[in-house]
Design an enzyme around this catalytic site. Structure first.
Site, short mmCIF file in Angstrom:
data_model
loop_
_atom_site.label_atom_id
_atom_site.label_comp_id
_atom_site.label_asym_id
_atom_site.label_seq_id
_atom_site.Cartn_x
_atom_site.Cartn_y
_atom_site.Cartn_z
N GLU A 3 9.39 51.39 51.36
CA GLU A 3 9.78 50.82 50.05
C GLU A 3 10.40 49.46 50.34
OE1 GLU A 3 12.10 53.13 47.21
OE2 GLU A 3 11.16 54.98 47.94
N GLU A 11 15.00 59.09 51.09
CA GLU A 11 16.39 58.64 50.96
C GLU A 11 17.34 59.85 50.94
OE1 GLU A 11 16.91 55.64 47.89
OE2 GLU A 11 15.55 54.28 48.91
#
Ligand code: AHR
Length: 503
Positions: free
Chosen positions: A296, A177
Site C-alpha cells: 500500500e 496492518e
C-alpha cells in the site's frame, strides 16, 4: 527562467529486473472503490460485463495492471470468504468495516468475481487473508477452495460455483496492518501468529506454490521484532509488507512549500525500504531472499476522509510525486518484490474516478501508462551530475509519523531500463514553475530514434473530471535522437518517457 540538469545512464551497471509486480494495484471494499467504481452488478443500467463496469475494465486492461490486491486493507481482517461465494441471491448481507466506515456488504463481489476481474484485465490476483477475526483453518480452506486440483468437497464446491479449473492464486497476505486495524497485535505475538498460519498454509499443496506475505510496517521496531521472531523459520516467509501514506496541504489548494513536500514522499518510501532491507539482511543472511512487498502506498489528502468516502481529486502534482516513488522501486528492484498503489478506483491515490455513468482517468493513470514500458526491463543505474535542488524546511503534518527533517530535495528524478533492443528513459521535472533542459549522456549505449511521451498540464493542481476528462493527458511525438547523447526539454511539473531503439 529555465533550469538545467545533466544525467548519466550507465549501460553496464545493471540493478536487476523491474518486475511488472512493482506496478501493482490495490482494490479494497471501502468507499466507492469496489462497489460503484469497479462493480455495479449485472442488472445495472451502466454498461457492464458480468457486473464490472465496461468503461473501467477497458481502461484497466489498456494499462496493464500486473497485480491486484483484494479485498483489503483493514477490511481483510473482518472478511469471511465463504460469505462471497455461491448464488448471488443467497449471499448474506454483512457489516463491512474499514477505516471507520460501517456499511452493508452485499457480498456480490466475492472470490469468483474478483478472479474473473483479474483474468479480464490481465492481473495476477493477490488475496489478503483474515488474521484479526479469522483462523488458520479458514484461510487454509480459502487456499484449498481456490487452488486445489483434488476431488475434495471444497474443490467440488468451487467447480459447482462455476470455476472448474484451480484458480492458481499465488500471493496470499497473512493479515493486514496487524499492528493496528488488524488486531492491535504486539510484534512478537504477530510473529507467533504468522508462524501458525504460515505453517499450515504451506501444507496445502495445491499445484500452485504459494508466496506468503507477512505484515510489516513503516515502523522500524515492528519489522525488526517480527523478522527476529521468524528468524528460525525463514522458509515460511516470502515477502514482508510495508505501507506508506503521506500528505502536505489540501489536494488541490496548496502552497509552494506543500507542493514540494509532497514530492518528498519518494524519500519516505526509500527510507522505509532502506531500513527494512537492513532488518532483512541482518536476520536472513544466507537464506533465500525475502522480498519487500510495498503493498500500500500513495498520497492520502486530508480531505479524503471517512465523510468523503476517502475520495479527493487527483492532480498532476500527485502523478509527478508518484513518478519519484516508481523510480525508487526501480532502483531497489533487487529487494522490492511487489508494490501496490492505494487504491485503483475512486479511493485515495486512484487511477480512475467515476460518477454515475461517467468515468475519467486521473493524471496518475497516465503516469502508470508512461512507466509501463519499464516493466520486465533491466534497470540501469543513473547518476545526476548536476540538477536543481530546493532547500526544504522540516515538516510533520498531518501524519505525525510522516515527518521530514530539514533537507535538500533534488528537483529531478529518473528511471532507465533496457529490454529487447530498447532503452526506456523516464525523467521527472519536479520544478513547480520552471522548465528543465536535460542532457543525458548514455554510457555504453547508443540510440537511433524513438518516441517521446510527455505527461504535463496547465497547472500543478490540474485534475481531470467528468466535465473535463482530458485536461491532463499524455502528448506523444517522434524523437530523432542519434548516438550517445539525448537532449530533452521538460515543462514544469512534468514527466517524460523516451522509448528509444538501441543501435
Ligand atoms: O487504503 C486504506 C487503508 O489504509 C487500508 O484499509 C489500510 O490497510 C491502511 O491503513
Amino acid at each position: 527562467m529555465t533550469t538545467a540538469a545533466t544525467l548519466s545512464v550507465l549501460g553496464n551497471e545493471t540493478l536487476g529486473t523491474v518486475s511488472p509486480l512493482l506496478h501493482g494495484h490495490f482494490a479494497e471494499h471501502i468507499g466507492r472503490c469496489c462497489y460503484d467504481g469497479l462493480w455495479v452488478g449485472p442488472d445495472s443500467a451502466i454498461p457492464n460485463e458480468g457486473g464490472f463496469r465496461t468503461d473501467v475494465l477497458d481502461a484497466l486492461a489498456k494499462l496493464p495492471i500486473p497485480l491486484l490486491r483484494w479485498p483489503g486493507g483493514c477490511f481483510a481482517d473482518t472478511y469471511h470468504w465463504r460469505e462471497g461465494i455461491g448464488p448471488a441471491g443467497s449471499r448474506p448481507r454483512t457489516l463491512a468495516e474499514s477505516c471507520g466506515l460501517n456499511v452493508v456488504e452485499s457480498n456480490a463481489l466475492g472470490t469468483h468475481e474478483f478472479v474473473a476481474l483479474c483474468r479480464r484485465i490481465g492481473a495476477e490476483p493477490y488475496l489478503a487473508g483474515n488474521v484479526g477475526t479469522g483462523t488458520p483453518q479458514e484461510m487454509m480452506d480459502w487456499v484449498q477452495y481456490c487452488n486445489s486440483p483434488l476431488d475434495t468437497t471444497l474443490a467440488r464446491e468451487r467447480r459447482a460455483n462455476g470455476h472448474a479449473a484451480p484458480m492458481g492464486v499465488r500471493f496470499w497476505g497473512v493479515g493486514n496492518e496487524n499492528w493496528g486495524c488488524g488486531g492491535n497485535y504486539d510484534a512478537g505475538d504477530y510473529a507467533k501468529e504468522y508462524k501458525r498460519y504460515a505453517t499450515f498454509l504451506r501444507q496445502v499443496q495445491a499445484g500452485t506454490t504459494l508466496e506468503l506475505i507477512a505484515c510489516g510496517d513503516s515502523n522500524r521496531d515492528w519489522n525488526l521484532r517480527v523478522v527476529e521472531g521468524l528468524r528460525n523459520h525463514l522458509s515460511l516467509l516470502d515477502h514482508l509488507s510495508v505501507h506508506r501514506y503521506w500528505a502536505a496541504g489540501h489536494a488541490t489548494e496548496f502552497t509552494e512549500d506543500e507542493y514540494y513536500q509532497i514530492m518528498r514522499g519518494a524519500e519516505l518510501v526509500e527510507d522505509d525500504i532502506r531500513c527494512t532491507d537492513e532488518v532483512l539482511r541482518f536476520f536472513t543472511a544466507g537464506h533465500p531472499q525475502v522480498g519487500i512487498a510495498f503493498d500500500e502506498w500513495g498520497i492520502w489528502h486530508p480531505q479524503a476522509n471517512a465523510q468523503a468516502g476517502y475520495e479527493a481529486p487527483g492532480t498532476l502534482r500527485d502523478a509527478v510525486a508518484a513518478a519519484g516513488v516508481l523510480d525508487v522501486f526501480h532502483k531497489w528492484c533487487g529487494r522490492v518484490s511487489m508494490a501496490n498503489i492505494a487504491q485503483i478506483v475512486n479511493v485515495l491515490h486512484c487511477l480512475i474516478q467515476t460518477r454515475e455513468d461517467k468515468m475519467w482517468l486521473t493524471p496518475t493513470y497516465h503516469l502508470f501508462q508512461l512507466y509501463a514500458p519499464h516493466q520486465g526491463g533491466t534497470a540501469l543505474r543513473t547518476t545526476l551530475e548536476a540538477a536543481p535542488t530546493r532547500d526544504m524546511p522540516a515538516f510533520s503534518k498531518p501524519w505525525p509519523e510522516a515527518t521530514w527533517g530539514v533537507g535538500t530535495l533534488p528537483l529531478v528524478s529518473s528511471s532507465a531500463t533496457r529490454k529487447d533492443g530498447q532503452l526506456v528513459l523516464s525523467i521527472t521535472n519536479r520544478h513547480l514553475t520552471q522548465p528543465l533542459e536535460m542532457e543525458a549522456a548514455l554510457h555504453g549505449l547508443s540510440v537511433r530514434g524513438g518516441t517521446l511521451h510527455t505527461l504535463a498540464g496547465d497547472a500543478a493542481n490540474a485534475s481531470n473530471s467528468a466535465d473535463r476528462p482530458a485536461r491532463v493527458g499524455v502528448q506523444t511525438s517522434a524523437m530523432d535522437a542519434q548516438g550517445g547523447t539525448l537532449r530533452l526539454t521538460l515543462p514544469p511539473c512534468s514527466v517524460q518517457t523516451a522509448t528509444l531503439a538501441l543501435a
